[in-house]
Design an enzyme around this catalytic site. Structure first.
Site, PDB file in Angstrom:
ATOM      1  N   TRP A 185       0.871  -1.180   0.000  1.00 42.88           N
ATOM      2  CA  TRP A 185       0.000   0.000   0.000  1.00 42.88           C
ATOM      3  C   TRP A 185       0.898   1.218   0.000  1.00 42.88           C
ATOM      4  O   TRP A 185       1.837   1.312   0.790  1.00 42.88           O
ATOM      5  CB  TRP A 185      -0.901   0.034   1.250  1.00 42.88           C
ATOM      6  CG  TRP A 185      -1.555   1.379   1.395  1.00 42.88           C
ATOM      7  CD1 TRP A 185      -2.566   1.877   0.632  1.00 42.88           C
ATOM      8  CD2 TRP A 185      -1.204   2.424   2.315  1.00 42.88           C
ATOM      9  NE1 TRP A 185      -2.872   3.170   1.020  1.00 42.88           N
ATOM     10  CE2 TRP A 185      -2.057   3.524   2.045  1.00 42.88           C
ATOM     11  CE3 TRP A 185      -0.251   2.538   3.333  1.00 42.88           C
ATOM     12  CZ2 TRP A 185      -1.975   4.718   2.766  1.00 42.88           C
ATOM     13  CZ3 TRP A 185      -0.173   3.729   4.052  1.00 42.88           C
ATOM     14  CH2 TRP A 185      -1.037   4.804   3.766  1.00 42.88           C
ATOM     15  N   GLU A 224      -3.184  -2.961  -2.184  1.00 37.56           N
ATOM     16  CA  GLU A 224      -4.263  -2.388  -1.360  1.00 37.56           C
ATOM     17  C   GLU A 224      -4.628  -0.997  -1.874  1.00 37.56           C
ATOM     18  O   GLU A 224      -3.779  -0.108  -1.949  1.00 37.56           O
ATOM     19  CB  GLU A 224      -3.798  -2.302   0.097  1.00 37.56           C
ATOM     20  CG  GLU A 224      -4.833  -1.712   1.042  1.00 37.56           C
ATOM     21  CD  GLU A 224      -4.318  -1.593   2.478  1.00 37.56           C
ATOM     22  OE1 GLU A 224      -3.107  -1.761   2.707  1.00 37.56           O
ATOM     23  OE2 GLU A 224      -5.138  -1.303   3.374  1.00 37.56           O
ATOM     24  N   LYS A 226      -7.212   2.555  -1.824  1.00 36.54           N
ATOM     25  CA  LYS A 226      -7.770   3.433  -0.786  1.00 36.54           C
ATOM     26  C   LYS A 226      -8.570   4.546  -1.456  1.00 36.54           C
ATOM     27  O   LYS A 226      -8.325   4.873  -2.618  1.00 36.54           O
ATOM     28  CB  LYS A 226      -6.609   4.004   0.031  1.00 36.54           C
ATOM     29  CG  LYS A 226      -7.022   4.815   1.221  1.00 36.54           C
ATOM     30  CD  LYS A 226      -5.896   4.956   2.222  1.00 36.54           C
ATOM     31  CE  LYS A 226      -6.328   5.867   3.347  1.00 36.54           C
ATOM     32  NZ  LYS A 226      -5.458   5.826   4.497  1.00 36.54           N
ATOM     33  N   ASP A 257      -9.279  -3.545   2.365  1.00 33.69           N
ATOM     34  CA  ASP A 257      -9.281  -2.908   3.677  1.00 33.69           C
ATOM     35  C   ASP A 257     -10.688  -2.353   3.863  1.00 33.69           C
ATOM     36  O   ASP A 257     -11.148  -1.525   3.062  1.00 33.69           O
ATOM     37  CB  ASP A 257      -8.228  -1.794   3.735  1.00 33.69           C
ATOM     38  CG  ASP A 257      -8.136  -1.154   5.118  1.00 33.69           C
ATOM     39  OD1 ASP A 257      -9.188  -0.812   5.688  1.00 33.69           O
ATOM     40  OD2 ASP A 257      -7.017  -0.972   5.622  1.00 33.69           O
ATOM     41  N   HIS A 260     -11.459   1.332   3.432  1.00 34.57           N
ATOM     42  CA  HIS A 260     -10.961   2.043   2.251  1.00 34.57           C
ATOM     43  C   HIS A 260     -11.980   2.221   1.136  1.00 34.57           C
ATOM     44  O   HIS A 260     -11.613   2.320  -0.034  1.00 34.57           O
ATOM     45  CB  HIS A 260      -9.725   1.316   1.704  1.00 34.57           C
ATOM     46  CG  HIS A 260      -8.515   1.512   2.561  1.00 34.57           C
ATOM     47  ND1 HIS A 260      -7.243   1.209   2.162  1.00 34.57           N
ATOM     48  CD2 HIS A 260      -8.404   2.016   3.815  1.00 34.57           C
ATOM     49  CE1 HIS A 260      -6.390   1.498   3.134  1.00 34.57           C
ATOM     50  NE2 HIS A 260      -7.079   1.985   4.147  1.00 34.57           N
ATOM     51  N   HIS A 284      -7.886  -6.537   5.273  1.00 35.36           N
ATOM     52  CA  HIS A 284      -7.500  -5.700   6.400  1.00 35.36           C
ATOM     53  C   HIS A 284      -8.813  -5.374   7.090  1.00 35.36           C
ATOM     54  O   HIS A 284      -9.529  -4.464   6.659  1.00 35.36           O
ATOM     55  CB  HIS A 284      -6.816  -4.407   5.938  1.00 35.36           C
ATOM     56  CG  HIS A 284      -5.350  -4.560   5.714  1.00 35.36           C
ATOM     57  ND1 HIS A 284      -4.526  -3.499   5.451  1.00 35.36           N
ATOM     58  CD2 HIS A 284      -4.553  -5.655   5.749  1.00 35.36           C
ATOM     59  CE1 HIS A 284      -3.281  -3.937   5.315  1.00 35.36           C
ATOM     60  NE2 HIS A 284      -3.278  -5.241   5.480  1.00 35.36           N
ATOM     61  N   ASP A 292     -11.864   6.498   7.186  1.00 28.18           N
ATOM     62  CA  ASP A 292     -10.955   5.381   7.475  1.00 28.18           C
ATOM     63  C   ASP A 292     -10.299   5.609   8.839  1.00 28.18           C
ATOM     64  O   ASP A 292      -9.098   5.827   8.940  1.00 28.18           O
ATOM     65  CB  ASP A 292      -9.896   5.344   6.355  1.00 28.18           C
ATOM     66  CG  ASP A 292      -8.912   4.205   6.531  1.00 28.18           C
ATOM     67  OD1 ASP A 292      -9.292   3.185   7.130  1.00 28.18           O
ATOM     68  OD2 ASP A 292      -7.769   4.337   6.069  1.00 28.18           O
ATOM     69  N   ASP A 294      -9.901   3.666  11.405  1.00 29.92           N
ATOM     70  CA  ASP A 294      -9.150   2.563  12.001  1.00 29.92           C
ATOM     71  C   ASP A 294      -9.506   2.306  13.459  1.00 29.92           C
ATOM     72  O   ASP A 294      -8.623   2.114  14.299  1.00 29.92           O
ATOM     73  CB  ASP A 294      -7.636   2.789  11.820  1.00 29.92           C
ATOM     74  CG  ASP A 294      -7.226   2.655  10.372  1.00 29.92           C
ATOM     75  OD1 ASP A 294      -7.322   1.532   9.831  1.00 29.92           O
ATOM     76  OD2 ASP A 294      -6.847   3.664   9.750  1.00 29.92           O
ATOM     77  N   ASP A 324      -6.386  -4.424  10.603  1.00 28.37           N
ATOM     78  CA  ASP A 324      -5.698  -3.142  10.398  1.00 28.37           C
ATOM     79  C   ASP A 324      -6.458  -2.030  11.101  1.00 28.37           C
ATOM     80  O   ASP A 324      -7.403  -1.463  10.561  1.00 28.37           O
ATOM     81  CB  ASP A 324      -5.564  -2.832   8.901  1.00 28.37           C
ATOM     82  CG  ASP A 324      -4.733  -1.565   8.664  1.00 28.37           C
ATOM     83  OD1 ASP A 324      -4.101  -1.091   9.631  1.00 28.37           O
ATOM     84  OD2 ASP A 324      -4.719  -1.060   7.530  1.00 28.37           O
TER      85      ASP A 324
HETATM   86  C1  LIG Z   1      -0.163   0.644   8.406  1.00 24.64           C
HETATM   87  C2  LIG Z   1      -0.878   0.002   7.238  1.00 24.64           C
HETATM   88  O1  LIG Z   1      -0.060  -0.439   6.264  1.00 24.64           O
HETATM   89  C3  LIG Z   1      -1.862   0.921   6.671  1.00 24.64           C
HETATM   90  O2  LIG Z   1      -2.867   1.019   7.639  1.00 24.64           O
HETATM   91  C4  LIG Z   1      -2.487   0.538   5.349  1.00 24.64           C
HETATM   92  O3  LIG Z   1      -2.735  -0.818   5.246  1.00 24.64           O
HETATM   93  C5  LIG Z   1      -3.723   1.306   5.297  1.00 24.64           C
HETATM   94  O4  LIG Z   1      -4.767   0.755   5.462  1.00 24.64           O
HETATM   95  C6  LIG Z   1      -3.641   2.759   5.107  1.00 24.64           C
HETATM   96  O5  LIG Z   1      -4.858   3.374   5.254  1.00 24.64           O
HETATM   97 MN   LIG Z   2      -4.968  -1.374   5.423  1.00 22.88          MN
END
Ligand SMILES: C[C@H](O)[C@H](O)[C@@H](O)C(=O)CO
Ligand SMILES: [Mn+2]
Length: 417
Positions: A185, A224, A226, A257, A260, A284, A292, A294, A324
């Protein structure tokens, strides 16, 4: 006594599920084989072990809960602690910035297998397999563009970095006798309107072609995508269309993810379409709140639907599951345990779905019956099966892990400053 109660409830659950054609014992065996790749970066807010770096690349942790891991020893200890409250055998997902650099600065284009030697040893000793990620963010050369940078010297730097990461992943996979899943990514994008969308994507495509020129047997590449990053809101080079297109053309894995995509898009709906065109997927699993963000994975509908799709597509052996998220506002070991157990609970519920019966209804055009059973299945006693799974794996049943994590916090993490 407690064991007796859990066993009783489990026996009742087995009968309830059997009446719907679901073999609970078989489900327990399937769940036992589901390995979740725990992301090392929850333990220290994505900082890694390069001295003095701060998080860039459009991602951000929020919160300042005390006790984050400050070095490799603490990070390893925290991960093992978390794993001890999670049933089953799981994997560890490393980012390149977590290498064992021995206190010296090793630039990203200089990283070698030797910097992950101690990780490979540690993983083997602890029965964990490793996955890997190249790291384009948090570096003076990260800027807004890495693998799509028109400046040849910067682009070459990141190409070299990513090539080296693939070689490291290959060695991890070879040593563990199981492919290392390497995710790629990059944060590349633009804060404001760009008039060069094609140019950056052409450069990114060319970089990937160069990076993937070497074929490996013991690692698998994932791409990946986004929607946007913080400070990179107007344009993302590695968009969904770009990553799907590239992966289909080159038969690479796609990383989904769950944070994303646009908020009303269903990640679950992507599984079947993608699996028809690429060999495998990586997940993820995250929890986007409005963006996003997290947040820690929980047993919510989007996650459950995602796992249901994997089971309904009969694709357990074609989907690699990783987490993730990076929540810095709560106990970080607790965050691992909640998120990993939540993913497992979703998988368990997906495996327990009375799919044959539901498909019978669907084939017969019995829409009411299908919807009724889907609704009733939500309240079937899957939790009795989960408790038994925890008991069999010798990890805390139910909320018992809260007190254990509190103890670790009092004795260990709270003493870190
Ligand atoms: C730290 C990760 O590689 C990162 O979260 C990536 O996977 C991602 O999701 C970025 O938004
Ligand atoms: Mn990710």
């Amino acid at each position: 006594m407690k064991e007796e109660l859990i066993t009783k409830a489990y026996e009742v659950a087995k009968e309830r599920y059997a009446a719907l054609g679901v073999d609970v014992e078989k489900v327990m065996e399937q769940l036992q084989k589901v390995a979740i790749s725990m992301h090392c970066w929850q333990a220290d807010d994505v900082l890694g072990f390069e001295s003095g770096s701060s998080l860039t690349g459009g991602i951000q942790t929020t919160g300042n809960y005390p006790g984050k891991a400050r070095n490799m020893e603490e990070l390893r200890g925290d991960i093992l602690k978390a794993a001890s409250y999670i049933p089953g055998k799981h994997r560890l997902n490393l980012h390149e910035i977590y290498g064992d650099f021995g206190g010296t600065f090793v630039d990203r284009d200089q990283v070698e297998v030797k910097h992950f030697e101690s990780w490979m040893q540690w993983a083997a000793e602890n029965g964990m397999k490793l996955d890997f990620n190249s790291t384009s963010f948090s570096h003076p050369k990260s800027g807004n563009l890495s693998l799509s940078n028109p400046d040849k010297s910067i682009r070459d730097f990141w190409i070299e970095h990513t090539k080296r990461c693939r070689a490291i992943a290959e060695e991890m996979g070879r040593r563990q006798g199981d492919p290392c899943i390497m995710n790629l990514w990059v944060h590349d994008g633009s804060k404001d309107v760009t008039v060069n969308r094609m140019k950056y994507r052409e450069l990114f495509k060319d970089s990937l072609d160069q990076i993937f020129a070497t074929e490996y047997k013991n690692m698998k590449d994932c791409l990946e995508s986004k929607v946007f990053g913080i400070g990179l809101e107007s344009y993302t080079v590695g968009s969904n269309e770009f990553c799907v297109g590239y992966s289909v053309q080159h038969q690479k894995l796609i990383t989904i993810d769950t944070g994303h995509f646009h908020p009303t898009e269903s990640a679950a709906d992507k599984v079947s379409s993608m699996l028809l065109f690429v060999p495998e997927l990586m997940l993820h699993v995250s929890r986007p709140i409005r963006w996003d963000s997290d947040h820690v994975t929980i047993m919510d509908d989007p996650t459950l639907e995602l796992f249901q799709e994997i089971v309904r597509c009969n694709a357990l052996d074609r989907v690699h599951i990783g987490l993730d998220y990076f929540d810095a506002s709560i106990n970080r070991i607790g965050a691992y345990v909640i998120g990993t157990r939540a993913a497992q609970k979703c998988m368990l519920r997906a495996l327990l779905e009375p799919l044959a019966k539901l498909r019978e209804y669907e084939a017969a055009g019995q829409g009411f019956q299908r919807l009724a059973l889907l609704e009733e299945a939500k309240a079937l006693p899957w939790n009795a099966v989960w408790d038994m799974f925890c008991l069999k794996n010798n990890v805390p049943v139910g909320e018992e892990f809260i007190a254990e994590i509190e103890k670790y916090e009092a004795e260990v993490t709270s003493k870190r400053n």
